[in-house]
Design an enzyme around this catalytic site. Structure first.
Site, PDB file in Angstrom:
ATOM      1  N   SER A 119       0.966  -1.295  -0.104  1.00 34.84           N
ATOM      2  CA  SER A 119       0.057  -0.075   0.089  1.00 34.84           C
ATOM      3  C   SER A 119       0.685   1.244  -0.227  1.00 34.84           C
ATOM      4  CB  SER A 119      -0.984  -0.152   1.056  1.00 34.84           C
ATOM      5  OG  SER A 119      -2.014   0.868   0.954  1.00 34.84           O
ATOM      6  N   GLU A 216      -1.773  -2.483  -8.366  1.00 32.16           N
ATOM      7  CA  GLU A 216      -3.159  -2.516  -7.388  1.00 32.16           C
ATOM      8  C   GLU A 216      -3.081  -1.117  -6.794  1.00 32.16           C
ATOM      9  OE1 GLU A 216      -3.646  -2.801  -3.796  1.00 32.16           O
ATOM     10  OE2 GLU A 216      -1.694  -1.955  -3.607  1.00 32.16           O
ATOM     11  N   HIS A 281      -4.827  -5.191  -1.950  1.00 31.83           N
ATOM     12  CA  HIS A 281      -6.001  -4.882  -0.843  1.00 31.83           C
ATOM     13  C   HIS A 281      -7.094  -5.843  -0.914  1.00 31.83           C
ATOM     14  CE1 HIS A 281      -3.626  -1.195  -0.979  1.00 31.83           C
ATOM     15  NE2 HIS A 281      -4.129  -0.520   0.390  1.00 31.83           N
TER      16      HIS A 281
END
Length: 311
Positions: A119, A216, A281
């Site tokens: 992330s 992502e 995620h």
């Protein structure tokens, strides 16, 4: 223009290895942190928590302490000769703010170690690649819901850390080809928004040329994803990329819309693109090593590493 090159693989941790948990970005819920530490202890590892992991910035409550505190925690953990693995507690936002406060010369001198996160930690994956030349692991974090509650995510990270030769082929059960084909290259990537935000910074690569690029994101409307992809395209960052792996797009709108956007922006690159690859995620997220030569088979939904992620 330079190519993405293979990076140095750090040594795998042995039984009883010390894992330093740090929070370079957002604040950490204490109960989830404790649950994550219990998981690590169950693997016969010795987790220790950096001083400011449970901290919170006085003015900006989305940060786990000040930039200087978060940077000091990461640098101290990395430079501690007793520490074998540095694992992030969570993402959120803030890694970019503290990356320039790290003493990269001292960290390089400390020698290779394992670094884990995803992330917002994408900014540090890039910095570790460009400044330290090290393979890093894009995987679950110590206080992440997926790490605490999902056996598949736990098992894949555990195998990558402790028995990396057993997970040289990564396969997603839902993986399909957005653009079919096979490609070889060196893995890199992470969160799309962070890669776009990193452009032009001291730690960013000039391009993904020669790479197998993993992308992502979470919580971004399709037009925002469009903006990030278009920015990277216009900057020439995708020029020469060997192939793409697309992970999760949680809370980014209907997947049909996201898929159409990805096909529109990436389909013209003329390289294989695998979708729904099961990292990022999502429940049961795979751990993907960055900096390792590999082969992508988009139709089979497999990424086969030339060698184990860790030495």
């Amino acid at each position: 223009m330079s190519r993405v090159e293979p990076l140095l693989r750090p040594p795998r941790p042995g039984p009883g290895a010390r894992v330093a948990v740090v929070a370079p970005s957002g604040p950490v819920p204490e109960e989830r942190l404790q649950a994550g530490l219990d998981v690590l202890r169950g693997w016969d590892l010795d987790p220790v928590v950096a001083p400011h992991v449970l901290g919170r910035h006085r003015d900006f409550d989305y940060l786990a302490g000040t930039d200087a505190e978060r940077a000091a925690d990461l640098q101290s953990a990395w430079c501690d000769p007793a520490v074998d693995v540095v694992m992030c507690a969570r993402g959120g936002y803030g890694a970019q703010r503290m990356a320039d406060l790290l003493d990269w010369t001292a960290m390089r001198a400390a020698g290779p170690k394992v670094f884990v996160g995803f992330s917002d930690i994408t900014a540090l994956h890039e910095a570790f690649a460009t400044r330290l030349g090290l393979v890093t692991l894009h995987g679950p974090m110590a206080a992440g819901i997926d790490f605490v509650k999902n056996a598949r995510a736990q098992d894949h990270l555990k195998a990558t850390l402790l028995a990396p030769e057993t997970v040289r082929t990564l396969t997603s059960p839902e993986g399909t080809a957005l653009v079919p084909g096979r490609a070889r290259g060196v893995t890199l990537g992470g969160c799309l928004a962070l890669l776009a935000a990193d452009l032009g910074t001291p730690h960013a690569r000039g391009s993904a040329r020669g790479g197998l690029l993993c992308l992502e994101d979470v919580g971004e409307e399709p037009y925002r994803l469009d903006r990030y992809l278009t920015q990277l395209l216009r900057a020439g960052w995708f020029d020469g990329v060997a192939g793409l792996l697309l992970g999760s797009w949680a809370q980014c709108g209907p997947y049909e819309t996201v898929r159409a956007l990805l096909a529109d922006r990436l389909g013209g690159l003329g390289v294989p693109v695998a979708e729904r690859f099961g990292f990022g995620h999502c429940d049961g997220a795979l751990t993907v090593p960055f900096g390792v030569p590999a082969e992508l088979d988009a139709e089979a939904g497999t990424l086969t590493l030339d060698e184990p992620a860790l030495s």
